[in-house]
Design a protein around this motif. Structure first.
Motif, PDB file in Angstrom:
ATOM      1  N   ASN A 199      54.792 -53.381  41.840  1.00  0.00           N
ATOM      2  CA  ASN A 199      55.461 -54.537  42.461  1.00  0.00           C
ATOM      3  C   ASN A 199      55.484 -55.720  41.502  1.00  0.00           C
ATOM      4  N   GLU A 200      54.400 -55.891  40.760  1.00  0.00           N
ATOM      5  CA  GLU A 200      54.348 -56.994  39.806  1.00  0.00           C
ATOM      6  C   GLU A 200      55.389 -56.806  38.696  1.00  0.00           C
ATOM      7  N   VAL A 201      55.530 -55.593  38.211  1.00  0.00           N
ATOM      8  CA  VAL A 201      56.539 -55.318  37.181  1.00  0.00           C
ATOM      9  C   VAL A 201      57.937 -55.560  37.747  1.00  0.00           C
ATOM     10  N   SER A 202      58.179 -55.115  38.965  1.00  0.00           N
ATOM     11  CA  SER A 202      59.486 -55.336  39.609  1.00  0.00           C
ATOM     12  C   SER A 202      59.756 -56.831  39.786  1.00  0.00           C
ATOM     13  N   LEU A 203      58.728 -57.583  40.148  1.00  0.00           N
ATOM     14  CA  LEU A 203      58.865 -59.026  40.296  1.00  0.00           C
ATOM     15  C   LEU A 203      59.234 -59.672  38.964  1.00  0.00           C
ATOM     16  N   GLU A 204      58.575 -59.243  37.897  1.00  0.00           N
ATOM     17  CA  GLU A 204      58.891 -59.797  36.575  1.00  0.00           C
ATOM     18  C   GLU A 204      60.325 -59.474  36.169  1.00  0.00           C
ATOM     19  N   LYS A 205      60.786 -58.273  36.468  1.00  0.00           N
ATOM     20  CA  LYS A 205      62.179 -57.912  36.158  1.00  0.00           C
ATOM     21  C   LYS A 205      63.152 -58.784  36.946  1.00  0.00           C
ATOM     22  N   GLU A 206      62.849 -58.981  38.234  1.00  0.00           N
ATOM     23  CA  GLU A 206      63.707 -59.802  39.093  1.00  0.00           C
ATOM     24  C   GLU A 206      63.799 -61.234  38.566  1.00  0.00           C
ATOM     25  N   TYR A 207      62.653 -61.803  38.210  1.00  0.00           N
ATOM     26  CA  TYR A 207      62.651 -63.188  37.744  1.00  0.00           C
ATOM     27  C   TYR A 207      63.097 -63.316  36.296  1.00  0.00           C
ATOM     28  N   PHE A 208      63.022 -62.262  35.532  1.00  0.00           N
ATOM     29  CA  PHE A 208      63.604 -62.259  34.193  1.00  0.00           C
ATOM     30  C   PHE A 208      65.094 -62.565  34.315  1.00  0.00           C
TER      31      PHE A 208
ATOM     32  N   PHE B 215      58.147 -67.776  41.529  1.00  0.00           N
ATOM     33  CA  PHE B 215      57.684 -66.593  40.800  1.00  0.00           C
ATOM     34  C   PHE B 215      56.166 -66.556  40.723  1.00  0.00           C
ATOM     35  N   THR B 216      55.544 -67.656  40.303  1.00  0.00           N
ATOM     36  CA  THR B 216      54.090 -67.656  40.150  1.00  0.00           C
ATOM     37  C   THR B 216      53.384 -67.521  41.493  1.00  0.00           C
ATOM     38  N   GLY B 217      53.963 -68.062  42.538  1.00  0.00           N
ATOM     39  CA  GLY B 217      53.383 -67.891  43.869  1.00  0.00           C
ATOM     40  C   GLY B 217      53.364 -66.436  44.295  1.00  0.00           C
ATOM     41  N   LYS B 218      54.472 -65.751  44.072  1.00  0.00           N
ATOM     42  CA  LYS B 218      54.545 -64.330  44.417  1.00  0.00           C
ATOM     43  C   LYS B 218      53.613 -63.500  43.538  1.00  0.00           C
ATOM     44  N   ARG B 219      53.561 -63.844  42.264  1.00  0.00           N
ATOM     45  CA  ARG B 219      52.679 -63.115  41.343  1.00  0.00           C
ATOM     46  C   ARG B 219      51.211 -63.354  41.707  1.00  0.00           C
ATOM     47  N   ARG B 220      50.883 -64.579  42.075  1.00  0.00           N
ATOM     48  CA  ARG B 220      49.514 -64.911  42.486  1.00  0.00           C
ATOM     49  C   ARG B 220      49.128 -64.111  43.732  1.00  0.00           C
ATOM     50  N   ASP B 221      50.055 -63.955  44.664  1.00  0.00           N
ATOM     51  CA  ASP B 221      49.795 -63.178  45.878  1.00  0.00           C
ATOM     52  C   ASP B 221      49.503 -61.714  45.541  1.00  0.00           C
ATOM     53  N   ILE B 222      50.289 -61.142  44.656  1.00  0.00           N
ATOM     54  CA  ILE B 222      50.063 -59.754  44.244  1.00  0.00           C
ATOM     55  C   ILE B 222      48.694 -59.616  43.584  1.00  0.00           C
ATOM     56  N   ASN B 223      48.355 -60.544  42.703  1.00  0.00           N
ATOM     57  CA  ASN B 223      47.063 -60.481  42.015  1.00  0.00           C
ATOM     58  C   ASN B 223      45.897 -60.660  42.976  1.00  0.00           C
ATOM     59  N   LYS B 224      46.070 -61.497  43.978  1.00  0.00           N
ATOM     60  CA  LYS B 224      45.020 -61.664  44.989  1.00  0.00           C
ATOM     61  C   LYS B 224      44.808 -60.352  45.747  1.00  0.00           C
ATOM     62  N   ARG B 225      45.894 -59.708  46.119  1.00  0.00           N
ATOM     63  CA  ARG B 225      45.802 -58.431  46.823  1.00  0.00           C
ATOM     64  C   ARG B 225      45.158 -57.363  45.933  1.00  0.00           C
TER      65      ARG B 225
ATOM     66  N   LEU C 222      67.763 -70.625  31.778  1.00  0.00           N
ATOM     67  CA  LEU C 222      67.322 -70.786  30.393  1.00  0.00           C
ATOM     68  C   LEU C 222      68.121 -69.880  29.473  1.00  0.00           C
ATOM     69  N   THR C 223      68.034 -70.161  28.175  1.00  0.00           N
ATOM     70  CA  THR C 223      68.608 -69.239  27.201  1.00  0.00           C
ATOM     71  C   THR C 223      67.657 -68.052  27.077  1.00  0.00           C
ATOM     72  N   ILE C 224      68.143 -66.955  26.539  1.00  0.00           N
ATOM     73  CA  ILE C 224      67.288 -65.772  26.381  1.00  0.00           C
ATOM     74  C   ILE C 224      66.114 -66.077  25.443  1.00  0.00           C
ATOM     75  N   ARG C 225      66.352 -66.924  24.460  1.00  0.00           N
ATOM     76  CA  ARG C 225      65.290 -67.324  23.530  1.00  0.00           C
ATOM     77  C   ARG C 225      64.198 -68.094  24.275  1.00  0.00           C
ATOM     78  N   GLN C 226      64.588 -68.966  25.198  1.00  0.00           N
ATOM     79  CA  GLN C 226      63.619 -69.720  25.985  1.00  0.00           C
ATOM     80  C   GLN C 226      62.838 -68.796  26.931  1.00  0.00           C
ATOM     81  N   VAL C 227      63.515 -67.806  27.492  1.00  0.00           N
ATOM     82  CA  VAL C 227      62.838 -66.850  28.371  1.00  0.00           C
ATOM     83  C   VAL C 227      61.768 -66.099  27.576  1.00  0.00           C
ATOM     84  N   SER C 228      62.117 -65.689  26.387  1.00  0.00           N
ATOM     85  CA  SER C 228      61.162 -64.998  25.531  1.00  0.00           C
ATOM     86  C   SER C 228      59.967 -65.896  25.220  1.00  0.00           C
ATOM     87  N   LYS C 229      60.239 -67.153  24.900  1.00  0.00           N
ATOM     88  CA  LYS C 229      59.173 -68.103  24.604  1.00  0.00           C
ATOM     89  C   LYS C 229      58.313 -68.368  25.835  1.00  0.00           C
TER      90      LYS C 229
END
Length: 163
Positions: free
Chosen positions: A107-116, A67-77, A123-130
């Motif tokens: 794309n970044e928002v879509s990536l976050e939804k996918e990895y959510f 996830f962070t690799g893909k997000r880093r790529d989007i931010n670099k672009r 993880l539990t939903i509580r851990q995802v939130s944290k």
């Protein structure tokens, strides 16, 4: 265990900002060492904040790193699209850059939804939130330290001096 993680985190953060570049004699090597230390501090911080078990950690970190690799790529672009001086560009070029930037942010928002969804399988939903909260807290603290500000008593990350 909690004290050990906090101590490790504090040590890694202090080491990452203590001038490793000068000690290693090379600009590139020192930067890489600091980035590695910062990454280790982030891992320790997130592990503690979301209370990962060993089993969860084995499943979580590969997904999170992807996830962070893909997000880093989007931010670099996105950074490459930023216009510091639009005077040398046509209106169409400016419009194209802004349109591409909006598409990348989508794309970044879509990536976050996918990895959510992927994070919820580990993880539990509580851990995802944290997790999302802890990421922001860690980034805020790093930026504050880089800017020269220090947090309150003890100089540790938020929550690291509680207890």
């Amino acid at each position: 265990m909690k004290y050990l993680l906090r101590s490790l985190l504090a040590f890694l953060l202090l080491a990452s900002w203590s001038g490793t570049a000068a000690a290693q004699g090379g600009r590139g090597g020192g930067r890489q060492a600091r980035l590695s230390q910062l990454e280790n501090a982030r891992i320790a911080y997130l592990t503690e904040k979301i209370s990962l078990t060993q089993d969860q950690a084995q499943k979580f970190w590969p997904v999170y790193n992807e996830f962070t690799g893909k997000r880093r790529d989007i931010n670099k672009r996105l950074r490459l699209l930023r216009i510091n001086n639009a005077d040398g560009l046509t209106d169409q070029q400016i419009k194209d850059n802004l349109t591409q930037g909006l598409a990348l942010r989508q794309n970044e928002v879509s990536l976050e939804k996918e990895y959510f969804d992927k994070f919820q399988k580990v993880l539990t939903i509580r851990q995802v939130s944290k997790l999302f909260l802890a990421e922001r807290e860690f980034t805020r603290e790093v930026l504050r330290r880089v800017a020269g500000g220090r947090p309150g008593a003890g100089g540790t990350l938020p929550g690291a001096a509680d207890d």
